[in-house]
Each structure stands twice: as structure tokens, then as C-alpha cells.
Design a protein around this motif. Structure first.
Motif, short mmCIF file in Angstrom:
data_model
loop_
_atom_site.label_atom_id
_atom_site.label_comp_id
_atom_site.label_asym_id
_atom_site.label_seq_id
_atom_site.Cartn_x
_atom_site.Cartn_y
_atom_site.Cartn_z
N LEU A 34 -4.33 6.29 13.07
CA LEU A 34 -3.74 7.16 12.23
C LEU A 34 -1.91 7.28 11.59
O LEU A 34 -1.67 8.34 13.30
CB LEU A 34 -4.53 7.73 10.78
CG LEU A 34 -3.98 9.07 9.92
CD1 LEU A 34 -3.74 7.82 8.90
CD2 LEU A 34 -4.71 10.24 9.62
N THR A 200 -3.99 5.02 1.70
CA THR A 200 -5.24 6.07 1.66
C THR A 200 -6.82 4.66 0.55
O THR A 200 -7.82 4.90 1.29
CB THR A 200 -5.03 6.99 0.07
OG1 THR A 200 -4.83 7.64 1.01
CG2 THR A 200 -6.90 7.60 -0.01
N HIS A 203 -7.29 1.92 3.75
CA HIS A 203 -7.83 2.38 4.85
C HIS A 203 -8.59 1.88 5.90
O HIS A 203 -8.90 1.67 6.92
CB HIS A 203 -8.03 4.49 5.47
CG HIS A 203 -8.70 5.00 5.12
ND1 HIS A 203 -9.12 5.10 3.34
CD2 HIS A 203 -9.62 5.41 5.57
CE1 HIS A 203 -10.39 5.33 3.83
NE2 HIS A 203 -11.08 5.55 4.82
N ILE A 212 -2.62 2.72 10.56
CA ILE A 212 -2.13 2.71 8.51
C ILE A 212 -1.79 4.37 8.32
O ILE A 212 -1.66 5.19 9.24
CB ILE A 212 -4.44 3.08 8.34
CG1 ILE A 212 -4.77 1.67 8.73
CG2 ILE A 212 -4.48 3.83 6.68
CD1 ILE A 212 -4.82 1.41 7.95
N ALA A 214 -1.83 6.11 5.77
CA ALA A 214 -1.55 7.09 4.54
C ALA A 214 -1.77 8.42 4.43
O ALA A 214 -1.56 9.16 5.22
CB ALA A 214 -3.72 6.93 5.42
#
Length: 334
Positions: A34, A200, A203, A212, A214
Motif C-alpha cells: 500500500l 480504495t 484495492h 495500491i 488508496a
């Protein structure tokens, strides 16, 4: 301080919901899987909480966000996931010791990165949103041009922003696969260790990317909640009822406190009729009096947060709920 002591309109963050969202996403996408997007909250104190959950690379939308994150000691690995034609301010951040990567999608943005003193780039690929990004077929040539200009090409990125809030998860997953197929073609020609993208809403289904981007998951809004995502609504706008009667209530939080680009905000138990500059008019589900406080759920988190100077982190729902902390929205502005 208690919630009842705050001047309205005020931006509230439920501490328990925020922590649950951060923990749930860190479990789903641990560490470097992330790269949180700070455009959703523009708050270095919240970014520090994300870093405490193991995420040390961040996505930014503006040069101002890059500068603020670096100044706050969060400059380990910052990605400006937008193109710029003047990167000199980014170069100064690099010179001061932060790691900055910038998205490029044209010869002009490659030249701006090189001239500005940025040393690392990602090739931005249009995967279907038709905003910025080069085509998958030209991504390799652009990467070659960036390397010829002395830049290190870390990989590719592509954002399926147009899919993030599709209501049908199966349709969202199917179309996300089509987007990542385009990114896969580009990465085969560009190379590099990073494939960055997603958000989001995708994801859990964009499994091709290495990271990702997000952001909204931390605070959430009604548009993302409607998409059936497993995160809690942590953000509300505290407002005071200034008129009640004749079948309507008017509260002191309007367009200057709530973004409406994704539709009207929501008042639990009521029906919003309209938003004006300073006022929200709605039909309440229960009788109200002038002076009552309500909590409004924003429809779009990012542009709502940027309308406020601070976030109040609170413990609980009622007027006697404790204000645990107040965080400056310190990444606002340009």
C-alpha cells in the motif's frame, strides 16, 4: 474539550473507526503493498498514523503535499502521481534528502523532471480513465527517452479512477482486469520494479500492481460506502441547526464546508433538500430545535477535508464525546 465545545461547522474523525480502517487496510495490503494517497486527508498527522501501520511510501497529488510530507519527516519514498511542467520545487526536496518520484507521460514532462532535478520517474499509462497518461504502445519509447535524459525509470503506473465506485463488484472487477491488461502491456516494454495503481474501490481486485494508491479508505464517505467497501465512515461534519420549523431544518454547514460533486451529503434520519454557501436544508426525521447539533456525512471525502483547517479526532458520538486530538490539515494549498 468536548464535542459540544467546538465551533461549527467542524470536521470530526471518529478515532475508533479511523483506527479500524487503518488496521484493516494494513492487514489486507501490508507494508509496501500500500502506498497511501495523502490527497484524501492532506494531514501529516494522519499520514504518520499510516506510517505507524507499516506504510512508508506515500502517494501525493501536489507539489505542496510532497514538500509538506518531506518537512514532516515522511519523505522516505514519495510519489507525485500527477504530471508537472515545472519540477524545480521537487528538485529542492530531493536535494534536501527526500526520495521523490514523479509521473511522466510525455516528452515535455520528462524534460521538466530532468531539468527540475528529479532523478526518478514512473511512466504514467492511460488505462481507461482518459485523463493523463501515455498509451500502452508508446510507454516503452517514453521510458527510453527518460533514461536518455538521465532519469531512472522505476516502472509504470495507471489509475482506474473511473471504476472506483461502480456499485456492482463483479462489474468493477471485470473492468479492472481490462485496465490492468493495458498496464501489463506497458510494463513489459518499460520494465522496472514498480507497477503502481488502484485505489480504495479496487484495492482488493487489482492484484497485478505491486502497490495500491488508496487514500479514501482511512476516512470514507457516502459514495464509497455505497460501493460496499469494508471500511467504516470515520468522517463527519458537525453542524448546528439554526432554524427548525415548518417541516424543515437548516444547519450551518453548506457548500463551504461540504463538497457536493458526488451528490448531496447525508443527514442520518433526514432527507437533504439543498445546499447553499453557508446552509444545508433538510427534512428531519425527528423534531429538532434551533441550537441542536447534528453530524453530516460527506459524499466525497477529499474536497470536503480541504475546505477545513483542522480535523478533530473524537471518542464517541454524542455532544459529550471527548476531543482526543486536533490535527492541522497542513497539506492544503498549492
Amino acid at each position: 474539550m468536548r464535542v459540544a465545545d467546538l465551533t461549527t461547522p467542524a470536521l470530526l474523525v471518529d478515532a475508533a473507526a479511523l483506527e479500524a480502517n487503518l488496521a484493516d487496510m494494513a492487514s489486507a495490503l501490508p507494508g509496501p503493498r500500500l502506498r497511501p494517497h495523502v490527497k484524501a486527508h492532506k494531514t501529516t498527522a494522519l499520514a504518520a498514523r499510516q506510517a505507524a501501520h507499516g506504510h512508508h511510501g506515500f502517494t501525493c497529488a501536489t507539489i505542496r503535499e510532497i514538500e509538506g510530507m518531506a518537512a514532516a519527516g515522511l519523505g522516505t519514498d514519495l510519489l507525485l502521481a500527477n504530471e508537472v511542467l515545472d519540477a524545480r520545487r521537487l528538485g529542492r526536496v530531493v536535494d534536501n534528502g527526500a526520495r521523490v518520484t514523479v509521473a511522466v507521460d510525455s516528452a515535455e514532462t520528462v524534460r521538466a523532471a530532468a531539468d527540475g532535478g528529479v532523478r526518478e520517474v514512473l511512466v504514467d499509462v492511460d488505462v481507461g480513465q482518459h485523463r493523463c497518461g501515455t498509451t500502452p504502445e508508446t510507454a516503452g519509447a517514453l521510458a527510453d527517452a527518460a533514461r536518455a535524459a538521465g532519469l531512472t525509470v522505476r516502472g509504470v503506473m495507471g489509475y482506474e479512477g473511473h471504476l472506483q465506485m461502480l456499485a456492482d463488484p463483479a462489474e468493477r472487477a471485470r473492468r479492472t482486469t481490462g485496465c490492468t491488461d493495458r498496464l501489463r502491456v506497458a510494463h513489459a516494454d518499460v520494465g522496472g520494479e514498480i507497477v503502481s495503481g488502484g485505489g480504495t474501490g479496487t484495492h482488493a481486485m487489482n492484484t497485478f500492481v505491486t502497490e495500491i494508491q488508496a487514500g479514501s479508505y482511512a476516512l470514507m464517505d457516502t459514495a464509497y460506502t455505497a460501493a460496499g467497501l469494508p471500511f467504516r465512515q470515520a468522517l463527519t461534519v458537525l453542524s448546528t441547526v439554526v432554524f427548525a420549523g415548518e417541516g424543515r431544518a437548516v444547519a450551518d454547514a453548506g457548500l463551504k464546508a461540504l463538497a457536493t460533486d458526488h451528490g448531496h451529503p447525508t443527514v442520518p434520519g433526514g432527507t437533504v433538500v439543498s445546499c447553499a454557501d453557508e446552509h444545508l436544508t433538510y427534512t428531519p426525521g425527528t423534531p429538532l430545535r434551533a441550537g441542536d447539533r447534528i453530524r453530516i456525512l460527506p459524499a466525497h471525502v477529499d474536497p470536503t477535508v480541504v475546505l477545513h483547517e483542522r480535523l478533530h479526532v473524537v471518542d464517541g458520538d454524542g455532544p459529550d464525546a471527548e476531543v482526543l486530538d486536533t490535527w492541522a490539515v497542513d497539506l492544503r494549498g498549492w
